[in-house]
Design a protein around this motif. Sequence first.
Motif, PDB file in Angstrom:
ATOM      1  N   ALA A   1       3.527 -15.885  -0.087  1.00  0.00           N
ATOM      2  CA  ALA A   1       2.157 -16.234  -0.715  1.00  0.00           C
ATOM      3  C   ALA A   1       1.962 -17.989  -0.498  1.00  0.00           C
ATOM      4  N   ARG A   2       3.107 -18.384  -0.539  1.00  0.00           N
ATOM      5  CA  ARG A   2       3.106 -20.089  -0.703  1.00  0.00           C
ATOM      6  C   ARG A   2       3.206 -20.679   0.742  1.00  0.00           C
ATOM      7  N   THR A   3       3.174 -19.898   1.680  1.00  0.00           N
ATOM      8  CA  THR A   3       3.139 -20.427   3.252  1.00  0.00           C
ATOM      9  C   THR A   3       1.919 -21.008   3.533  1.00  0.00           C
ATOM     10  N   PRO A   4       1.805 -22.370   3.869  1.00  0.00           N
ATOM     11  CA  PRO A   4       0.488 -22.899   4.227  1.00  0.00           C
ATOM     12  C   PRO A   4      -0.023 -21.937   5.317  1.00  0.00           C
ATOM     13  N   GLY A   5      -1.501 -21.771   5.283  1.00  0.00           N
ATOM     14  CA  GLY A   5      -2.093 -20.876   6.056  1.00  0.00           C
ATOM     15  C   GLY A   5      -2.102 -19.278   5.763  1.00  0.00           C
ATOM     16  N   TRP A   6      -1.446 -18.992   4.660  1.00  0.00           N
ATOM     17  CA  TRP A   6      -1.579 -17.520   4.365  1.00  0.00           C
ATOM     18  C   TRP A   6      -2.761 -17.223   3.751  1.00  0.00           C
ATOM     19  N   THR A   7      -3.417 -16.352   4.536  1.00  0.00           N
ATOM     20  CA  THR A   7      -4.981 -16.210   4.180  1.00  0.00           C
ATOM     21  C   THR A   7      -5.063 -14.472   3.916  1.00  0.00           C
ATOM     22  N   ALA A   8      -4.247 -13.793   3.666  1.00  0.00           N
ATOM     23  CA  ALA A   8      -4.276 -12.008   3.286  1.00  0.00           C
ATOM     24  C   ALA A   8      -5.137 -12.216   2.136  1.00  0.00           C
ATOM     25  N   ASP A   9      -5.120 -12.840   1.049  1.00  0.00           N
ATOM     26  CA  ASP A   9      -5.643 -12.737  -0.105  1.00  0.00           C
ATOM     27  C   ASP A   9      -6.995 -13.175   0.091  1.00  0.00           C
TER      28      ASP A   9
ATOM     29  N   ALA B   1      -5.336   0.349  -2.393  1.00  0.00           N
ATOM     30  CA  ALA B   1      -5.125  -0.380  -3.626  1.00  0.00           C
ATOM     31  C   ALA B   1      -4.401  -1.864  -3.407  1.00  0.00           C
ATOM     32  N   TYR B   2      -3.626  -2.029  -2.604  1.00  0.00           N
ATOM     33  CA  TYR B   2      -3.023  -3.112  -2.428  1.00  0.00           C
ATOM     34  C   TYR B   2      -4.332  -4.434  -2.039  1.00  0.00           C
ATOM     35  N   SER B   3      -5.172  -4.014  -1.245  1.00  0.00           N
ATOM     36  CA  SER B   3      -6.143  -5.005  -0.708  1.00  0.00           C
ATOM     37  C   SER B   3      -7.160  -5.064  -1.956  1.00  0.00           C
ATOM     38  N   VAL B   4      -7.423  -4.309  -2.666  1.00  0.00           N
ATOM     39  CA  VAL B   4      -8.458  -4.283  -3.632  1.00  0.00           C
ATOM     40  C   VAL B   4      -7.963  -5.204  -4.850  1.00  0.00           C
ATOM     41  N   ARG B   5      -6.418  -5.050  -4.881  1.00  0.00           N
ATOM     42  CA  ARG B   5      -5.857  -5.858  -5.993  1.00  0.00           C
ATOM     43  C   ARG B   5      -5.865  -7.242  -5.679  1.00  0.00           C
ATOM     44  N   SER B   6      -5.337  -7.534  -4.387  1.00  0.00           N
ATOM     45  CA  SER B   6      -5.208  -8.844  -3.681  1.00  0.00           C
ATOM     46  C   SER B   6      -6.535  -9.463  -3.754  1.00  0.00           C
ATOM     47  N   GLY B   7      -7.634  -8.687  -3.287  1.00  0.00           N
ATOM     48  CA  GLY B   7      -8.969  -9.329  -3.371  1.00  0.00           C
ATOM     49  C   GLY B   7      -9.584  -9.784  -4.651  1.00  0.00           C
ATOM     50  N   LEU B   8      -9.240  -8.877  -5.728  1.00  0.00           N
ATOM     51  CA  LEU B   8      -9.499  -9.284  -7.239  1.00  0.00           C
ATOM     52  C   LEU B   8      -8.701 -10.410  -7.681  1.00  0.00           C
ATOM     53  N   ALA B   9      -7.473 -10.427  -7.319  1.00  0.00           N
ATOM     54  CA  ALA B   9      -6.833 -11.676  -7.916  1.00  0.00           C
ATOM     55  C   ALA B   9      -7.390 -13.003  -7.108  1.00  0.00           C
ATOM     56  N   ALA B  10      -7.820 -12.915  -5.774  1.00  0.00           N
ATOM     57  CA  ALA B  10      -8.298 -14.041  -5.176  1.00  0.00           C
ATOM     58  C   ALA B  10      -9.554 -14.362  -5.681  1.00  0.00           C
ATOM     59  N   ARG B  11     -10.350 -13.388  -6.001  1.00  0.00           N
ATOM     60  CA  ARG B  11     -11.636 -13.729  -6.575  1.00  0.00           C
ATOM     61  C   ARG B  11     -11.626 -14.318  -7.947  1.00  0.00           C
ATOM     62  N   LEU B  12     -10.753 -13.685  -8.612  1.00  0.00           N
ATOM     63  CA  LEU B  12     -10.673 -14.295 -10.018  1.00  0.00           C
ATOM     64  C   LEU B  12      -9.969 -15.647 -10.073  1.00  0.00           C
ATOM     65  N   GLN B  13      -9.367 -16.118  -9.074  1.00  0.00           N
ATOM     66  CA  GLN B  13      -8.930 -17.625  -8.935  1.00  0.00           C
ATOM     67  C   GLN B  13      -9.854 -18.395  -8.595  1.00  0.00           C
ATOM     68  N   ARG B  14     -11.017 -17.908  -7.655  1.00  0.00           N
ATOM     69  CA  ARG B  14     -12.057 -18.754  -7.443  1.00  0.00           C
ATOM     70  C   ARG B  14     -13.254 -18.758  -8.486  1.00  0.00           C
ATOM     71  N   LEU B  15     -13.327 -17.740  -9.352  1.00  0.00           N
ATOM     72  CA  LEU B  15     -14.296 -17.657 -10.338  1.00  0.00           C
ATOM     73  C   LEU B  15     -14.177 -18.961 -11.254  1.00  0.00           C
ATOM     74  N   SER B  16     -15.175 -19.544 -12.006  1.00  0.00           N
ATOM     75  CA  SER B  16     -15.036 -20.602 -12.796  1.00  0.00           C
ATOM     76  C   SER B  16     -14.450 -20.437 -14.084  1.00  0.00           C
TER      77      SER B  16
END
Length: 601
Positions: free
Chosen positions: A4-12, A113-128
């Motif tokens: 996840a730390r790799t530059p350009g990693w965009t799965a989330d 389940a993986y994609s929803v959890r990953s998507g939720l985590a990414a969404r939560l990181q972008r929410l204010s």
Amino acid sequence: MPDARTPGWTADADDEARLTRSVRRSKPLRSLLLLLRPHRTGMLVAIAAFIVKDSPLWVLPPVTAAIIDIVAANGPLWRIGVWAGIAALLLALNYPFSMLVVRLTSRATRGLAYSVRSGLAARLQRLSLGFHNRQSASVVQTKIVRDVENLELMLAQSFPTILSATTTLLGAIVITAISVPQFVAVFALAIPIAAFLIVWIRRRAARNNERFRQEVELLSAQVNEMAALLPLTRGHGLEDVATARVAERAASVRRAGQDLDVLNGRFGAISWITYQFLGLLCLVGAASAAVTGIIPISPGQVVLVSTYFTLLTNAIVMLMNAAPILARGMDAMRSIADVAEELDVEDASGRVVVGRVRGDITLDDVELRYPDTADEPPALDGISLEIRAGETIAFVGPSGSGKSSILNVILGFVRPSGGRVLIDGQDLREIDLRSLRRSVSIVPQETVLLAGTVRQNVTYGAGELPDDVVMQALRDANALDIIADSSHGLDTLVGERGSRLSGGQRQRLAIARALVRDPRILVLDEATSALDPQSEATVTEALDRARRGRTTLIVAHRLSTVRHADRIVVIRRGRVVEVGSHTELMAAGGLYSQLALLQTG
């Protein structure tokens, strides 16, 4: 999969885009189907394999009927062997096709389940931060863990149930229509009854499931609060009070759960009795028709009709029993949609990506009003300030004066209601904040550490760094004593939330984490407020070293930590009332000198 730390990693990011594009609270079933679209080929193959796997359920009754008719006709024996061979072949196909179904459906379910959890985590990181301040952390945790788990359970339990019931129902009706067409009408009668019951239970269960989920979320928040207050509770002897608060909320969960269980139990009992009566009527009707000769039907066909109706009723009962599971899954999807549809996000699309940051900061007539405070004075009221690169600025003032609000506005955590914030001459509204924050480090009042090693805590988010870089960050932060007496060096464990370290060590480790990023802007938010005088002196020395050559913003209640700042900005009621060095402000005899005299007695 790249780290996840790799530059350009965009799965989330891809998962977040799919989540926000697909999920709608008003259309939970459609949302689920859209999320499953990447797995549609595998699911179609799984459906075909399932039909083959499950075929004995609706093929064996005609085999049984044929054998009974052969027995009634006294042979021939070889025909029994033929039918037995057909049945054995179908049964043998069950295992390989069952394993194919399991592999394909598991891949789809776990992948979803993986994609929803990953998507939720990414969404939560972008929410204010405003969203996160309004939402309990435990409720967010429930959405990622429990709601997604309910989706998994719904797919794992409902897919085979619905598919088995549907194929059995269709197979029974088709073969009955060929063998004994007169009884198709009896079968058809059962279907509208089932449809009515399923619609009824789905509506009732949806309300009860949502109520139960909300009660569980409130209980989760209560438990989280109890854990946070545990030192205070133990220190004041309030264990019984804390237990009673959680028990009261747990009682609400119990009542909501019992209501849901009673509803599901009542529905199951009514559906079972209804279809058992229908099955009995079908058997009696078929037997009577065979005895009286009203309908030309053989003994084997009597067994066929009775068996098929039993299978039919079982299939319908299975569908009805799946209704509560579906209702729970759909409610989980609506809960996930609350995050997916939240609009309070930090959107970087189309904004300028920041490269090298100098650290010049300008506040131009900045005003800030928080939501639902229209009748109250603004948190910031016309703040204007020029901060030069490399300068150390301290913000002081009474509690609630707006010091932390200034930091939140500069960091882009909240949007000003009026005015502008400029970084190196660029409006913050035009900047990709994520790119800017790569040049920013924050040392908060409440230090949060990972339950890992010293190395992992210092390098968090910075990738793999050489040992000498990590050691230099620890040296600059006066934190080498953390590993001095340990044989494990940088791999020394710090414990859960840094429980093996003192308060001063935790804070100095947080400073090392900030320094290893080599920030151009360093933010210190009450970094020494919770420390004893000796620890404060050690941390202050580390901070004085850390701020050299960087734009440093300090918020502090203890004025001893801001004496050496280039300028001290005094805030009161959201306004700048004084600006100057420690010596200048003490000589002016204003609010700063009053605060200093109060602290020195």
